[in-house]
Scaffold this motif. Structure first.
Motif, mmCIF file in Angstrom:
data_model
loop_
_atom_site.group_PDB
_atom_site.id
_atom_site.type_symbol
_atom_site.label_atom_id
_atom_site.label_comp_id
_atom_site.label_asym_id
_atom_site.label_seq_id
_atom_site.Cartn_x
_atom_site.Cartn_y
_atom_site.Cartn_z
ATOM 1 N N SER A 50 46.580 39.884 42.429
ATOM 2 C CA SER A 50 45.572 39.274 41.579
ATOM 3 C C SER A 50 45.868 37.792 41.425
ATOM 4 C CB SER A 50 45.527 39.956 40.210
ATOM 5 O OG SER A 50 46.752 39.784 39.528
ATOM 6 N N HIS A 98 37.447 40.108 37.264
ATOM 7 C CA HIS A 98 37.800 40.487 35.902
ATOM 8 C C HIS A 98 37.112 39.553 34.909
ATOM 9 C CE1 HIS A 98 40.306 40.512 32.258
ATOM 10 N NE2 HIS A 98 40.461 41.798 32.539
ATOM 11 N N TRP A 104 43.221 43.977 30.957
ATOM 12 C CA TRP A 104 43.605 43.441 32.245
ATOM 13 C C TRP A 104 43.499 44.447 33.382
ATOM 14 C CZ3 TRP A 104 43.545 38.932 34.201
ATOM 15 C CH2 TRP A 104 43.727 37.815 33.388
ATOM 16 N N TYR A 107 38.638 46.007 35.936
ATOM 17 C CA TYR A 107 37.862 45.026 36.677
ATOM 18 C C TYR A 107 36.399 45.431 36.626
ATOM 19 C CZ TYR A 107 41.954 42.595 38.398
ATOM 20 O OH TYR A 107 43.094 41.839 38.470
#
Length: 120
Positions: A50, A98, A104, A107
């Motif tokens: 990410s 996101h 977190w 998505y």
């Protein structure tokens, strides 16, 4: 709405390299990270790497020191450079966006995926 489009998947020999591209478009104002995920047949989808809007990169343990996530030269493009590919890297690779403020691990927008096949 956000649209994501992956490209670059291919058949490659073990030990080889490949670069995947993710092009993002639409309303990107609230997008604060792009994540590359993969899903192999019979396995759960996993987060591979990410990249946040501030430039922080994170990697899954299985790809550390082999994969690199970065911004592309073109605006709103995120790349995944994959080196030293192994047969177990074979999967459909998805990029996802996101939204700021969401958990977190969640998505919100997903591309269609691109197939990576590594032959041993």
């Amino acid at each position: 709405q956000v649209q994501l489009s992956e490209s670059g998947g291919d058949l490659v020999q073990a030990g080889g390299s490949l670069t995947l591209s993710c092009a993002a478009s639409g309303n990107l104002l609230n997008i604060n990270a792009i994540g590359w995920h993969r899903q192999a047949p019979g396995k759960e989808r996993e987060l591979v790497a990410s990249l946040t809007s501030s430039g922080a990169a994170n990697y899954g343990d299985s790809v550390k020191e082999r994969f690199t996530i970065s911004r592309g030269d073109v605006a709103n493009m995120v790349l995944l450079r994959m080196n030293s590919l192994k047969a177990e890297d074979t999967a459909v690779y998805y990029c996802a966006a996101h939204v700021l403020g969401n958990p977190w691990h969640e998505y919100d927008y997903w591309g269609q995926g691109t197939q990576v096949t590594v032959s041993s």
